[in-house]
Scaffold this active site. Structure first.
Site, PDB file in Angstrom:
ATOM      1  N   HIS A 172       0.555  -1.104  -0.027  1.00 46.45           N
ATOM      2  CA  HIS A 172      -0.099  -0.607   0.020  1.00 46.45           C
ATOM      3  C   HIS A 172       0.901   1.163   0.478  1.00 46.45           C
ATOM      4  CE1 HIS A 172      -3.281   2.426   0.697  1.00 46.45           C
ATOM      5  NE2 HIS A 172      -2.756   3.129   1.455  1.00 46.45           N
ATOM      6  N   ASP A 174       1.261   5.097  -0.134  1.00 42.92           N
ATOM      7  CA  ASP A 174       0.352   6.759  -0.336  1.00 42.92           C
ATOM      8  C   ASP A 174       0.960   7.280  -1.330  1.00 42.92           C
ATOM      9  OD1 ASP A 174      -2.016   6.377   1.919  1.00 42.92           O
ATOM     10  OD2 ASP A 174      -0.082   5.655   2.932  1.00 42.92           O
ATOM     11  N   ASP A 287      -8.136   1.866   1.937  1.00 44.41           N
ATOM     12  CA  ASP A 287      -7.414   2.020   2.821  1.00 44.41           C
ATOM     13  C   ASP A 287      -8.563   3.629   3.368  1.00 44.41           C
ATOM     14  OD1 ASP A 287      -6.111   2.881   4.923  1.00 44.41           O
ATOM     15  OD2 ASP A 287      -4.634   4.307   3.942  1.00 44.41           O
ATOM     16  N   ASP A 424       1.499  -1.244   4.721  1.00 47.35           N
ATOM     17  CA  ASP A 424       1.724  -0.283   3.888  1.00 47.35           C
ATOM     18  C   ASP A 424       3.633  -0.319   3.322  1.00 47.35           C
ATOM     19  OD1 ASP A 424      -0.563   0.849   4.791  1.00 47.35           O
ATOM     20  OD2 ASP A 424       0.057   2.255   6.397  1.00 47.35           O
ATOM     21  N   HIS A 555      -6.588   9.426  -0.459  1.00 54.50           N
ATOM     22  CA  HIS A 555      -7.398   9.798   0.737  1.00 54.50           C
ATOM     23  C   HIS A 555      -5.941  10.468   1.838  1.00 54.50           C
ATOM     24  CE1 HIS A 555      -5.127   5.668   0.671  1.00 54.50           C
ATOM     25  NE2 HIS A 555      -4.067   5.999   2.037  1.00 54.50           N
TER      26      HIS A 555
HETATM   27 ZN   LIG Z   1      -3.642   4.543   3.124  1.00 57.73          ZN
END
Ligand SMILES: [Zn+2]
Length: 1118
Positions: A172, A174, A287, A424, A555
């Site tokens: 994951h 971000d 998420d 993550d 997000h």
């Molecule tokens: Zn995230």
């Protein structure tokens, strides 16, 4: 504007005479024949214009209905015939009068009455019913804390009925959170992608999924070895590396507007097609903090077949798991066509990390996260570390893991089991790849080799998993959304609906400019396609703006949940994007209107952002010499015509200035206002406000210049000040100051009456169109939960108030300033302490709503750990029901529950909240996403900003203290909901007025200025506006230069709007010949992100049918 009004009034007088006659005639007819026999009315008997005829007839019919209950059936059939008649009339009117104002649409309540109850398919699971049923009691479930003890039924797994386990490695990433996008990429993501390409190429049994196209693009640009690109393309094509969702980012679903969701997905999908040649088929949103059905709709329309989601309230997860309903067909509330459902899968446990994805016991699952093998720095918090898989332990380890898999599978209907492994920024080191793949492969080989285990297990992608589901079982259907999310206890994630509202507002401004620039840029390249070199050269700047708007939908972007340094990075990117859009709009307009200059720096936005952390300011036009001319151009990007208020700031050193329209005719009526900064008069400038009529999708040039012969009425507004310094009395005309405020202040305009309290400077009562409600407003605050550092408190994500009751914001001696003019009237309340607030209520001539603007800065130390909120107290009896929107796309009904704490009753308000009773609907339309609720009957709370001094323990590791001076804009509408005796419930559809007013709030006309003149002073791209419920969502030039995707969205509006019947449109009837003559005669209909052609070779003049709520994409070519 003036001319138009006159023409109208003469026309209506004439029509009224005819109408009175016709109505009498018709009434006589009805009285004579209704009771005798069914009436045959031929269209010709009343074909003759005007809206009122229907209103009047309906009024009469409604009266008749009351007295003639026994003849209801008969009346229904008459109404049905009348509908047909009115349809014919309206078609005639529309043909005859293309200039008709959009708000003059036919209000025909007979449509509401005659409307057959729609064949709406009832879903198996309605989340609103689930909310009703659940206790939300949070009982302790043992190792699966939020569930219950699972006991495996060994006999459920047989040779013929094996458990099929799909282990899906994922990482994951971000695009900005603790680190900026670039830093994450440099330090982590680049290596993850490098390693994925290498490791997957070496081991064909290994699979991997990837969601964020922004990172793929960054990798593609920076990778040195071209062979790596070739390998990645091969892996993606073969499906060993599967791109899931494939948006630029994994977008937030609470605050984002559907235009931005589509933009960020289109951006990702276009990149994927151009570089990897793949089309994602499955969604992956593990998420986002709560989930919206709008996303399900959009993915389905983009050709997706399934989706995986994760962050769902633990009580809902438990309920669905108990009923084996974690997999379902997600259905839209309005939908009746089963083909529009999408298969959705919810992961059952607390998180998407390895400890929470193999089964119910995190202590066991963690032992199968081989990155945590000692001596790794990452450890299992349950204190039992993983063991390397060896011949000695493999039997025991396999059984231990298989038991978890079997338990998890009991929560689903099928024998297919999805097991994500990742977390993550995982898989950044080759060691981790090796540890996970080798140990798991050993387990797989062993398990697969033991027939008595009755299991098939392998590395897989989402495609493998969803393929295995096909034909296995009939999944239940589900309607509703997954807000407001709670991951544990009473920790509801409703804080992020409001966190960092400055940037939430900034995003909406950028979004509006991106949309209008897309449209004007496309039009410029279509209309002047022979001279588009300069425009083509700007494409990289455009792509930058698209990608950075897309980036902020992440997000942790629009949600306000990133570290300050990351927020500043987003803001700088958005600021630069806005500068790019200014240049691209300028060049497009220069091409379209044939300016005397070709320098795109000569055309600028009138409203400009000085930098990335202050609200916009207005450019001041100085008039200091006789030859001075400022030209300004106004672009209406909407598919309908409208009268709009335009206000510009002028510094009139010479007094004989005037404003001229595109024909060189002086604007007749100008209101002159004084300009203030809070309570200080800026006496070097004035504000000139006037109304302009803008044709649908048009560009028009006005000018401010010195005129020798002033014809316009420049009427100064009258200013009344209460509690201000007296000094303005002496030096300035038209200002009256008072030391004391009266208890009540009344403001009246033609349509609207307002009553304010002098004590707190806030509204008390509102009258719009003869409807009066008591409506009191008040600024209020919440604190956060008290106690030691260990007590969970509010933070960027979570709202944990100190008290169920909000506190009044206590202030005294507020200053009040009333500006009263013949076009615009403003009531401003200026509060200095404890925090500076400017609260403004404004009324514009001929408009049927009031505008609210709040400007504030909550950085004062006294405001630590506080949330600022505005509460509306009304006498609308909505009980515990209120309505909010999802992504500006659809409305959803909310119910306030006492079994859920205050923070769980707060919902996202991306654009709208309304409450209603039998009589009235009060809507608040918002120019920025915020949190909202209705804490009691008649009340509406809107959260405005929050300042929080601590982290809320979800990984951000900081509070929210970077508050900026923020300006938030709203419109308030009061509408009559019950105009007919037997109203069909239409609660989930906004009225056409509110749709239009929202659209105008979100995408106001674009104003640019120049000292250069254009050769053309007006261009309109639609010679016939679109039907009033067809919204021109976008016209986007694709990466393949000569292709343009036209996005047309058919709004659902409440039944009385006649245009709701017009579903078919013909492009050549609407677009001007200057546009259509450059287009190929054949167009295609595409899927929503243009990955698939749905229908080809459609003639450009054929009738295009757009279903209610749908967004059709037509690909045009030059
Ligand atoms: Zn995230």
């Amino acid at each position: 504007m003036y001319r138009l009004t006159k023409k109208k009034s003469t026309r209506s007088l004439y029509l009224t005479i005819i109408l009175v006659f016709l109505i009498s005639l018709f009434t006589a007819f009805v009285y004579y024949f209704v009771l005798i026999d069914e009436l045959e009315i031929k269209p010709k008997t009343i074909v003759n214009n005007n809206d009122n005829i229907e209103k009047q007839i309906n009024y009469r019919l409604s009266g008749l209905e009351l007295g003639l209950k026994q003849n209801r059936d008969l009346l229904k059939s008459i109404r049905y015939k009348l509908d047909k008649v009115f349809k014919d009339i309206n078609e005639n009117i529309n043909k005859q009068n293309e200039e008709i104002e959009i708000l003059d649409y036919i209000r025909d309540n007979s449509i509401c009455l005659s409307k057959k109850s729609e064949n709406v398919f009832k879903s198996n699971i309605s989340l609103s019913d689930v909310y009703e049923e659940l206790k939300f009691d949070n009982t302790d479930g043992g190792v699966w804390k939020q569930g219950w003890e699972l006991i495996v039924n060994e006999t459920a797994f047989t040779k013929a009925n094996k458990l099929k386990v799909f282990v899906v490695p994922h990482s994951h990433n971000d695009p900005g959170w603790i680190k900026t996008f670039d830093r994450y990429f440099r330090e982590q993501t680049k290596h993850i992608l490098d390693n994925s390409v290498n490791k997957l190429s070496q081991n064909t049994k290994l699979k991997f999924i990837w969601a964020e196209t922004s990172y793929l693009s960054a990798w593609w640009e920076t990778v040195k070895d071209d062979q790596m690109r070739v390998k990645m393309k091969q892996l993606a094509e073969s499906g060993q590396l599967e791109i899931v969702t494939g948006g630029w980012v994994m977008n937030d679903e609470a605050n984002v507007h559907y235009f931005a969701i589509i933009t960020q997905l289109v951006e990702g999908h276009e990149w994927l097609m151009d570089h990897l040649g793949v089309k994602p088929k499955y969604g992956w949103a593990i998420d986002p903090f709560g989930l919206s059905p709008t996303m399900a709709f959009i993915l389905k329309e983009m050709g997706f077949e399934g989706m995986v989601v994760q962050r769902v309230h633990y009580a809902i997860k438990k309920y669905l798991a108990y009923n084996k309903q974690l997999e379902f067909r997600w259905r839209q509330s309005w939908e009746s066509n089963v083909d529009n459902d999408i298969v959705a899968h919810i992961e059952p446990f607390y998180s998407y990390d390895v400890p929470h994805t193999c089964g119910p016991d995190p202590k066991i699952c963690c032992q199968f996260d081989f990155k945590r093998l000692p001596p790794s720095r990452v450890k299992c918090p349950w204190k039992v570390p993983p063991q390397k898989i060896t011949d000695n332990n493999i039997h025991q380890r396999s059984l231990l893991l298989l038991d978890q898999y079997r338990k998890k599978s009991m929560l689903y209907k099928t024998k297919s089991l999805l097991v994500p492994i990742g977390d993550d920024f995982r898989f950044d080191k080759t060691d981790e790849w090796d540890l996970q793949s080798e140990n798991y492969q050993k387990l797989f080989d062993y398990m697969n080799s033991r027939p008595e285990f009755n299991v098939e297990i392998k590395f897989a992608t989402l495609s493998d998993y969803f393929e295995s589901l096909k034909g296995q079982t009939n999944l239940p259907t589900l309607t509703g959304d997954f807000f407001t999310y709670s991951d544990r206890d009473d920790h509801y994630w409703s804080g992020y609906y409001t966190s960092k509202p400055f940037y939430k507002r900034f995003e909406r401004i950028l979004e509006s400019h991106l949309r209008s620039t897309e449209i004007i840029y496309s039009l410029a390249t279509i209309v002047n396609h022979h001279s588009i070199d300069r425009l083509n050269a700007l494409l990289p700047m455009f792509v930058y703006a698209r990608q950075n708007l897309a980036l902020f939908q992440h997000h942790d972007g629009i949600t306000g949940t990133a570290k300050d340094v990351v927020v500043n990075d987003y803001a700088n990117r958005m600021f630069k994007s806005l500068e790019n859009l200014e240049k691209i709009s300028a060049q497009s307009i220069i091409n379209l209107l044939h300016y005397e200059t070709n320098d795109l720096n000569e055309l600028k936005f009138v409203d400009k952002l000085p930098n990335s952390y202050t609200p916009s300011v207005k450019t001041v036009f100085t008039i200091d010499n006789n030859d001075q001319i400022w030209y300004f151009v106004i672009f209406n990007s909407l598919g309908f015509s409208t009268h709009e208020l335009v206000c510009i700031h002028v510094k009139p050193i010479l007094n004989n200035w005037c404003i001229k329209d595109n024909d060189g005719i002086q604007v007749e009526n100008i209101q002159i206002n004084k300009v203030w900064a809070m309570d200080k008069l800026l006496d070097d400038r004035i504000e000139a406000c006037f109304t302009i009529h803008m044709k649908a999708l048009s560009l028009v040039q006005y000018s401010v210049e010195v005129c020798n012969d002033i014809k316009s009425h420049r009427t100064p507004s009258a200013v009344t000040l209460y509690n201000f310094d007296n000094k303005y009395n002496n030096i300035t005309e038209n200002i009256i100051s008072y030391d004391e405020t009266p208890t009540e202040i009344h403001l009246e305009t033609d349509n609207i009456g307002l009553k304010f309290s002098g004590a707190d400077g806030m509204l008390r009562q509102m009258t719009i169109n003869d409807m009066t409600i008591n409506l009191r407003m008040k600024f209020m605050t919440y604190g956060t939960r008290p106690g030691s550092k260990k007590v969970q408190k509010s933070g960027a994500y979570i709202f944990l108030p100190d008290n169920e009751n909000a506190q009044d914001l206590v202030y005294s001696n507020c200053k009040i300033r009333i500006t009263k003019g013949n076009i615009l009237t403003k009531f401003e309340t200026i509060i200095e302490k404890p925090i500076p607030i400017r609260h403004q209520i404004a009324v514009i001539k001929d408009k049927k709503y009031i505008e609210m603007e709040n400007e504030f800065l909550i950085t004062h130390s006294l405001f630590g750990n506080k949330e600022l909120m505005i509460r509306f107290f009304s006498d609308i009896e909505n009980s515990d029901i209120f309505y909010t929107d999802l992504n500006g796309f659809q409305m959803i009904k909310r119910k306030r529950y006492t079994k859920i704490p205050l923070q769980g009753n707060i919902y996202p308000m991306p654009t709208t909240v309304y409450i209603e009773d039998e009589m009235h609907r009060l809507s608040v339309l918002s120019g920025q996403p915020l949190g909202t609720t209705s804490p009691r009957s008649g009340w509406v709370d809107i959260f405005l900003d929050r300042r929080l001094l601590q982290d809320d323990q979800r990984g951000l590791n900081q509070g929210v203290v970077d508050n900026r001076k923020t300006r938030e804009t709203f419109k308030l509408l009061l509408e009559r909901v019950s105009t007919v005796p037997s109203r069909v419930p239409q609660e989930l559809k906004p009225t056409l007025e509110s749709q239009l007013e929202l659209q105008k709030l979100l995408t106001p006309p674009v104003l640019m200025y120049s000292t250069f003149k254009s050769t053309l002073s007006e261009v309109y791209f639609l010679h016939n506006p679109f039907p009033c419920n067809i919204h021109l969502m976008n016209l986007r030039r694709s990466s393949k230069g000569n292709k343009y995707n036209l996005f047309l969205h058919r709004w659902a509006v409440s039944c009385e709007a006649k245009c709701a019947n017009a579903s078919a449109i013909e492009l050549t009837k609407h677009f001007s010949p200057i546009v259509t003559k450059s287009l190929q005669p054949l167009i295609s209909r595409m899927s929503l992100s243009a990955l698939y052609e749905k229908e080809s070779d459609i003639s450009i003049d054929s009738k295009l049918n757009i279903n209610e709520m749908h967004i059709n994409v037509y690909q045009l070519q030059t």
